[in-house]
Structures are given as structure tokens and as C-alpha cells.
Design a protein around this motif. Structure first.
Motif, PDB file in Angstrom:
ATOM      1  N   PRO A   1       0.818  -1.073  -0.152  1.00 52.94           N
ATOM      2  CA  PRO A   1       0.018   0.116  -0.141  1.00 52.94           C
ATOM      3  C   PRO A   1       0.965   1.184   0.046  1.00 52.94           C
ATOM      4  CG  PRO A   1      -0.834  -1.779   1.684  1.00 52.94           C
ATOM      5  CD  PRO A   1       0.499  -2.200   1.153  1.00 52.94           C
ATOM      6  N   ALA A   2       0.296   2.156  -0.830  1.00 52.01           N
ATOM      7  CA  ALA A   2       1.116   3.529  -0.838  1.00 52.01           C
ATOM      8  C   ALA A   2       1.503   3.863   0.493  1.00 52.01           C
ATOM      9  CB  ALA A   2       0.484   4.416  -1.591  1.00 52.01           C
ATOM     10  N   GLY A   3       2.517   4.623   0.862  1.00 56.26           N
ATOM     11  CA  GLY A   3       2.864   5.171   2.057  1.00 56.26           C
ATOM     12  C   GLY A   3       3.114   4.361   3.243  1.00 56.26           C
ATOM     13  N   SER A   4       3.101   3.294   2.810  1.00 57.22           N
ATOM     14  CA  SER A   4       3.183   2.056   4.006  1.00 57.22           C
ATOM     15  C   SER A   4       4.936   1.924   4.308  1.00 57.22           C
ATOM     16  CB  SER A   4       2.716   0.630   3.675  1.00 57.22           C
ATOM     17  OG  SER A   4       3.324   0.067   2.710  1.00 57.22           O
ATOM     18  N   ARG A   5       5.229   1.815   5.350  1.00 53.42           N
ATOM     19  CA  ARG A   5       6.635   1.555   5.493  1.00 53.42           C
ATOM     20  C   ARG A   5       7.271   0.376   4.560  1.00 53.42           C
ATOM     21  NH1 ARG A   5      10.069  -1.997   8.287  1.00 53.42           N
ATOM     22  NH2 ARG A   5       8.139  -3.135   9.311  1.00 53.42           N
ATOM     23  N   LYS A   6       6.320  -0.720   4.212  1.00 53.59           N
ATOM     24  CA  LYS A   6       6.864  -1.685   3.481  1.00 53.59           C
ATOM     25  C   LYS A   6       7.333  -1.204   2.116  1.00 53.59           C
ATOM     26  CE  LYS A   6       7.016  -5.198   6.255  1.00 53.59           C
ATOM     27  NZ  LYS A   6       7.787  -6.244   6.610  1.00 53.59           N
ATOM     28  N   SER A   7       6.446  -0.217   1.685  1.00 45.85           N
ATOM     29  CA  SER A   7       6.574   0.391   0.354  1.00 45.85           C
ATOM     30  C   SER A   7       7.710   1.079  -0.135  1.00 45.85           C
ATOM     31  CB  SER A   7       5.331   1.148  -0.002  1.00 45.85           C
ATOM     32  OG  SER A   7       5.315   2.536   0.724  1.00 45.85           O
ATOM     33  N   LYS A   8       8.642   1.381   1.069  1.00 41.66           N
ATOM     34  CA  LYS A   8       9.797   2.079   0.949  1.00 41.66           C
ATOM     35  C   LYS A   8      11.154   0.959   0.891  1.00 41.66           C
ATOM     36  CE  LYS A   8       7.542   5.834   3.455  1.00 41.66           C
ATOM     37  NZ  LYS A   8       7.363   6.608   4.787  1.00 41.66           N
ATOM     38  N   ASP A   9      12.214   1.715   0.738  1.00 41.22           N
ATOM     39  CA  ASP A   9      13.601   0.882   0.749  1.00 41.22           C
ATOM     40  C   ASP A   9      13.781   0.438   2.083  1.00 41.22           C
ATOM     41  OD1 ASP A   9      16.616   1.446  -1.068  1.00 41.22           O
ATOM     42  OD2 ASP A   9      16.091   0.187   0.548  1.00 41.22           O
ATOM     43  N   LEU A  10      13.708  -0.906   2.397  1.00 39.84           N
ATOM     44  CA  LEU A  10      13.950  -1.329   3.457  1.00 39.84           C
ATOM     45  C   LEU A  10      15.423  -1.670   3.858  1.00 39.84           C
ATOM     46  CD1 LEU A  10      10.978  -3.512   3.889  1.00 39.84           C
ATOM     47  CD2 LEU A  10      11.128  -1.228   4.497  1.00 39.84           C
ATOM     48  N   ASP A  11      16.260  -1.362   3.239  1.00 45.88           N
ATOM     49  CA  ASP A  11      17.744  -1.797   3.238  1.00 45.88           C
ATOM     50  C   ASP A  11      18.378  -1.282   4.580  1.00 45.88           C
ATOM     51  OD1 ASP A  11      20.018  -2.898   1.748  1.00 45.88           O
ATOM     52  OD2 ASP A  11      21.247  -0.642   2.256  1.00 45.88           O
ATOM     53  N   ALA A  12      18.021  -0.175   5.001  1.00 46.84           N
ATOM     54  CA  ALA A  12      18.614   0.583   6.286  1.00 46.84           C
ATOM     55  C   ALA A  12      18.120  -0.829   7.578  1.00 46.84           C
ATOM     56  CB  ALA A  12      18.247   1.722   6.489  1.00 46.84           C
ATOM     57  N   SER A  13      16.818  -0.983   7.538  1.00 45.49           N
ATOM     58  CA  SER A  13      16.202  -1.587   8.808  1.00 45.49           C
ATOM     59  C   SER A  13      16.362  -3.208   8.735  1.00 45.49           C
ATOM     60  CB  SER A  13      14.652  -1.423   8.895  1.00 45.49           C
ATOM     61  OG  SER A  13      14.104  -1.505   7.746  1.00 45.49           O
ATOM     62  N   VAL A  14      16.207  -3.930   7.219  1.00 50.02           N
ATOM     63  CA  VAL A  14      16.266  -5.313   7.369  1.00 50.02           C
ATOM     64  C   VAL A  14      17.318  -5.689   6.360  1.00 50.02           C
ATOM     65  CG1 VAL A  14      13.758  -5.320   8.023  1.00 50.02           C
ATOM     66  CG2 VAL A  14      14.375  -5.685   5.701  1.00 50.02           C
ATOM     67  N   GLY A  15      17.927  -4.971   5.635  1.00 50.07           N
ATOM     68  CA  GLY A  15      19.127  -5.403   4.774  1.00 50.07           C
ATOM     69  C   GLY A  15      18.457  -5.916   3.657  1.00 50.07           C
ATOM     70  N   PHE A  16      17.340  -5.311   3.057  1.00 47.32           N
ATOM     71  CA  PHE A  16      16.923  -5.718   1.699  1.00 47.32           C
ATOM     72  C   PHE A  16      16.256  -4.483   0.867  1.00 47.32           C
ATOM     73  CE2 PHE A  16      13.479  -7.625  -1.197  1.00 47.32           C
ATOM     74  CZ  PHE A  16      14.435  -8.585  -1.994  1.00 47.32           C
ATOM     75  N   ARG A  17      15.873  -4.610  -0.387  1.00 50.77           N
ATOM     76  CA  ARG A  17      15.407  -3.339  -1.041  1.00 50.77           C
ATOM     77  C   ARG A  17      14.508  -4.012  -2.162  1.00 50.77           C
ATOM     78  NH1 ARG A  17      20.680  -3.361  -2.611  1.00 50.77           N
ATOM     79  NH2 ARG A  17      21.023  -3.609  -4.900  1.00 50.77           N
ATOM     80  N   PHE A  18      13.463  -3.482  -2.492  1.00 49.95           N
ATOM     81  CA  PHE A  18      12.470  -3.867  -3.357  1.00 49.95           C
ATOM     82  C   PHE A  18      13.143  -3.549  -4.677  1.00 49.95           C
ATOM     83  CE2 PHE A  18       9.358  -4.177   0.170  1.00 49.95           C
ATOM     84  CZ  PHE A  18       8.750  -5.335  -0.073  1.00 49.95           C
TER      85      PHE A  18
END
Length: 328
Positions: A15-32
Motif C-alpha cells: 500500500p502506498a505510504g506504508s513502511r513496506k513500500s519504501k526501501d527497507l535496506d537500512a532496517s532489514v537489509g533488503f530493497r524492493f
């Protein structure tokens, strides 16, 4: 020959605006993959057309809606389910969905949302995470506190998609190339599945049809270890009973389709317990293609089982998907 029908049972919304929709590299070590965000249903449809996927069963990523339990968490779950149902209505014939729930400790809220999603919105199943909460407060799905939820899911004979949580271990991830989704999520799936088995919940609620993400993560390879050592530690089940209960899980092929892992699943599970999945949009079309080529190659000499994995097993498990395919 006609192209075989493909049903993707592991396909997420962002969903637009959710934390999951953003680059997660810093928090879990992965990017969409950059081309998949911001995500819209059209992004999925484009990938599905390129990959030959007829229908995708949508689910929210683990950790959504975010806790803690309470009115806001319940409202967030309702909004997610309304969104999922609308996507299916707006794109007939292309999507099904697993319902989101409030955090599982909110028994009243979960039971109400499950009933609303299944009875009013027509969800095809329910999505659950392997655990709820963080750190020392995390509780796994086989906990006694969640029994009322499992009792209701068992009464309904629901299909449940069980996904490992993005839970950090007690140490940092090993390397920038080995973040939490790569190293920890498969083990979290195993921990959730094993918890259900050794506590006797898997056989206590046999009508719930649980699909483990990513070919079960590390579940299949670790099942014999659990069988003997958990018995030694006090499980009421014998090693043979524990192994039998592990065999009752279903699995999807997302991020796991290779001859090494598919061979293990073929030897361990019944033929109708393996279902096709991609994990889009966490993967790109090219990444999904690599796994699909592996899957196609593995079953090239067994067209009957190939069709079963691609669609027939999913239709048997969730008969409502047949109506979805018709566009009704």
C-alpha cells in the motif's frame, strides 16, 4: 499445446505510504526492485502478463497492520481488507486474496475481522505471520493464547498462508548481501510451523489448510531434527507423529524453486501439497523468471504434476478461486 494455467499464491500488495513500500535496506537489509515501487495493481498485472500468470492471490507483508493491539490496529486491518477486496473487484479474473487480521493476541478483533473478510468481502483465505510482537515479547502462532482463532479457522476449514516474520536474530545479519529476508525469514517460517507441530496444534486443528511460504523455508530440512530432539525435550508426540504432522503442511514455491529444494518437497510431501508462488513485488520479473525456469525444468517430464503445481492444487485448496478466474 495451450499454455498451462498459472495461479500465484504468494503475491504481496504494498500500500502506498506504508513502511513496506519504501526501501527497507537500512532496517532489514533488503530493497524492493526499483521498478516495483511505488506498487500499484497495474505493476503486478504487467509482471503477471510477462510471466504468464493468470491469477495472483494477494496478501499483505508480515508486520501489517502494525501493532499494538487496539482500535487503530483493527481499523488498519479493516482498511487493508477493503482495499484487497476492491482490487479484486476492479480487476475481475486476475486477483484473489488472503485476509489481513489485527495482531493475533486481539482475539475478539481477529475473530470479527475474519468473519467480515470471509463472509462479507469474500476472501479466499487468511494470511498469518509466524509470530507477533518483537524481541522477548514475540509470541509464535502455536501459542495457547491463539487457540480461539485456530478453533474458528478449523471450524471454517480455511486456507491460511503462513509467512515468516522479518525478525532480527540476536546478532547482526552476516553481510550486506545477506539481510533478514534472505537469512532469517526462512527460519522464522520453520519456527512457526514447528511450534504448531510440537505443541500438538497442527493435529488438533486438522481442517486448517496451512500453506508455508518459500517451500516452508528451512522446515523440510529441519523436520527430522525437530522430530527427535523435541520428543527428547518433552513433546507428547513420537518422532514418527511429528514427521507425519510436518507432512500435512502445504508449501508455495516462491524464492525456492530449484531442483535441490523441489526434490526435497517431492520426496516429503503429497503431490497436491505444492503450489506455485513468486513473492512479487519483492522480486523483479527477471528474478521470478529464474525460479519459473527451474520449476518448468524440474517438471518437464511430468506434465500432470506440473499442471497440479501451477494451478490445480490451488483450486482444490481454495475452490473460490475458480469463480475468480471466471471474472465473477
Amino acid at each position: 499445446m495451450a499454455r498451462p494455467l498459472r495461479i500465484d499464491v504468494h503475491h504481496h500488495v504494498l500500500p502506498a505510504g506504508s513502511r513496506k513500500s519504501k526501501d527497507l535496506d537500512a532496517s532489514v537489509g533488503f530493497r524492493f526492485p526499483a521498478q516495483n515501487v511505488p506498487w500499484t495493481p497495474e505493476v503486478s498485472l504487467c509482471a503477471m502478463d510477462a510471466l504468464g500468470i493468470d491469477l495472483a492471490v494477494l496478501s499483505v507483508p508480515t508486520g501489517m497492520p502494525e501493532g499494538p493491539a487496539g482500535p487503530e490496529n483493527r481499523r488498519a486491518a479493516r482498511e487493508l481488507n477493503l482495499m484487497l477486496a476492491k482490487i479484486c473487484t476492479d480487476h475481475p479474473g486476475r486477483f484473489g486474496w488472503f485476509a489481513a487480521t489485527p495482531v493475533l493476541g486481539d482475539t475478539e478483533g481477529v475473530l470479527a475481522e475474519v468473519a467480515f473478510a470471509l463472509d462479507e468481502l469474500g476472501a479466499d483465505g487468511v494470511g498469518l505471520a509466524s509470530s507477533y510482537g518483537q524481541g522477548k515479547d514475540a509470541v509464535y502462532v502455536g501459542d495457547d493464547a491463539f487457540d480461539p482463532v485456530w478453533q474458528e479457522l478449523d471450524r471454517r476449514g480455511v486456507a491460511v498462508h503462513l509467512h515468516g516474520t522479518q525478525t532480527p536474530s540476536s546478532t547482526p545479519w552476516p553481510h550486506a548481501l545477506l539481510g533478514i529476508p534472505i537469512t532469517e525469514v526462512p527460519n522464522e517460517t520453520h519456527k512457526g510451523a514447528a511450534h504448531l507441530v510440537v505443541t500438538g496444534k497442527k493435529r488438533r486443528f486438522p481442517n486448517v489448510k496451512i500453506i508455508l511460504s518459500h517451500l516452508g523455508g528451512s522446515t523440510l530440512i529441519l523436520a527430522p531434527r525437530v522430530a527427535v530432539l523435541s520428543r527428547h525435550m518433552g513433546s507428547a508426540l513420537t518422532p514418527e507423529e511429528i514427521m507425519d504432522d510436518f507432512k500435512t503442511f502445504y508449501v508455495d514455491t516462491a524464492l525456492a524453486a530449484h531442483e535441490s529444494t523441489l526434490g526435497l518437497a517431492k520426496n516429503f510431501l503429497a503431490p497436491d501439497h505444492v503450489l506455485f508462488g513468486t513473492d512479487f513485488p519483492a522480486v523483479s520479473k527477471d528474478m521470478a523468471t529464474w525460479y519459473q525456469k527451474n520449476l518448468d525444468g524440474f517438471y518437464k517430464d511430468d506434465p500432470v504434476q506440473f499442471k497440479a503445481v501451477l494451478s490445480e492444487n490451488a483450486l482444490k485448496l481454495m475452490p473460490t478461486l475458480q469463480k475468480r478466474l471466471s471474472g465473477a
